[in-house]
Design an enzyme around this catalytic site. Structure first.
Site, PDB file in Angstrom:
ATOM      1  N   THR A 117       0.818  -1.220   0.000  1.00 45.66           N
ATOM      2  CA  THR A 117       0.000   0.000   0.000  1.00 45.66           C
ATOM      3  C   THR A 117       0.848   1.265   0.000  1.00 45.66           C
ATOM      4  OG1 THR A 117      -1.507   1.301   1.390  1.00 45.66           O
ATOM      5  CG2 THR A 117      -0.153  -0.277   2.528  1.00 45.66           C
ATOM      6  N   TYR A 141      -1.643   0.166  10.062  1.00 47.94           N
ATOM      7  CA  TYR A 141      -1.904  -0.577   8.823  1.00 47.94           C
ATOM      8  C   TYR A 141      -0.694  -0.489   7.880  1.00 47.94           C
ATOM      9  CZ  TYR A 141      -3.668  -1.224   4.082  1.00 47.94           C
ATOM     10  OH  TYR A 141      -3.819  -1.616   2.780  1.00 47.94           O
TER      11      TYR A 141
END
Ligand code: UDP
Length: 327
Positions: A117, A141
């Site tokens: 990501t 995350y």
């Protein structure tokens, strides 16, 4: 039979990857614990209900299907939740990945495609992010995904395990044929929440922060269509099968849109007002995440064809009105 083990194959991006794999002549073997995924989304190959925190279940999948590659999508992926429950993100994302990588090595599966990501980059003042931008995640995350990238590099150094890492920007849209789409329970992502608000399924979309240092005060993201994204994964898989080695690619378009701009496009596509309320910032959100790289196009030959906001919202809207999973 050319099997590819797809972790998280019952989820949003994983299910679209399974469709693309099948179209490309592979058999996608879905491995998913169904904690956030849906059995109904597994339509393109065998389905294994298993958990990455249980090594014996992973071993059974490798033994039964002898995959040529792994595509690893299974992960917790909510920025906000990761700030509340960092331990959950480190345990499920990172330990799960260690178990998976070790199983791939133990079973002689040498090709690994990983779903990373842009959240691994963190805050960088108003620059476009390329693959060499320092990775300084500001939420758990992104930190958990960066850790998995590091783990893959360690295993590439020590074992015969090759990886392609894709750093996604913001994924949106749905299968234009309407077979599968985005459906999270609970939903936290901007486009489906906005469409819910348009349909009256929620009272309004809450804009998380209007005081960012951007032209209209709201966060800017780079949106990429899920079908384009999974096309890149097929190219990444072929790259590995051709023995081209380890690589990292951003997957974004290079165009950034604010939350308010996404709302304006949603209104234009649906011809309906987007009810909006302004709220405080969400912890862990970066001001702006926009890809500044054409590496995937130049090196991998990736050609996104559906990643305009209009097409993404049109495809998402079609799915949103017609399809929802129940089990
Ligand atoms: N966002 C928002 N309201 C919402 C959900 C998201 O304003 O109800 C914003 C969020 O702050 C971010 C952008 O929309 O700037 C995209 O958020 P999303 O959760 O879809 O993806 P993320 O960027 O966290 O991966």
């Amino acid at each position: 039979m050319t099997n590819v083990l797809v972790t998280g194959g019952a989820g949003y991006i994983g299910s679209h990857a399974c469709k693309a794999l099948k179209a490309a002549g592979y058999t996608p073997v879905c491995f998913d614990n169904h904690s956030t995924g849906w059995e109904e989304a597994v339509k393109f190959g065998p389905s294994i209900k298993g958990d990455l925190l249980n090594p014996s279940e992973i071993a059974t999948a490798f033994e039964k299907y002898n995959p040529v590659a792994v595509m690893h999508f299974a992960a917790l992926s909510q920025v906000g939740e990761s700030m509340q429950k960092p331990g959950k993100y480190w345990r499920e994302n990172v330990l799960g990945a260690v178990n998976l990588v070790e199983a791939a090595v133990a079973h002689g599966c040498t090709n690994f495609v990983f779903s990373s990501t842009c959240a691994t980059y963190g805050e960088h003042d108003n620059i476009q992010l390329d693959e060499d931008t320092p990775q300084e995640p500001i939420n758990a995350y992104g930190a958990s995904k960066k850790a998995i990238e590091d783990i893959l590099q360690n295993f590439a150094d020590s074992h015969d395990l090759n990886h392609v890492i894709f750093r996604y920007f913001n994924v949106a849209g749905a299968d234009p044929e309407g077979e599968i789409g985005e459906f999270h329970q609970p939903e936290t992502h901007l486009v489906p929440l906005m469409l819910d608000a348009i349909e009256g399924k929620r009272p309004a979309l809450t804009v998380f922060g209007t005081d960012y240092d951007t032209p209209d005060g709201t966060c800017i993201r780079d949106y990429v269509h899920v079908m384009d994204l999974v096309d890149a994964h097929i190219l990444g898989l072929k790259w590995l099968q051709d023995g081209k080695g380890n690589a990292v690619f951003n997957l974004g378009t290079g165009s950034g849109f604010s939350v308010r701009e996404v709302a304006a496009h949603s209104k234009a596509v649906t011809n309906k007002e987007v009810p909006i309320v302004e709220g405080p910032r969400r912890a862990g959100d970066c001001t702006k995440l926009v890809s500044g790289s054409e590496k995937a196009e130049k090196v991998l030959g990736w050609q996104p064809t559906r990643s305009t906001l209009e097409t993404m919202i049109t495809d998402a809207w079609r799915w949103h009105q017609n399809g929802h999973y129940t089990k």
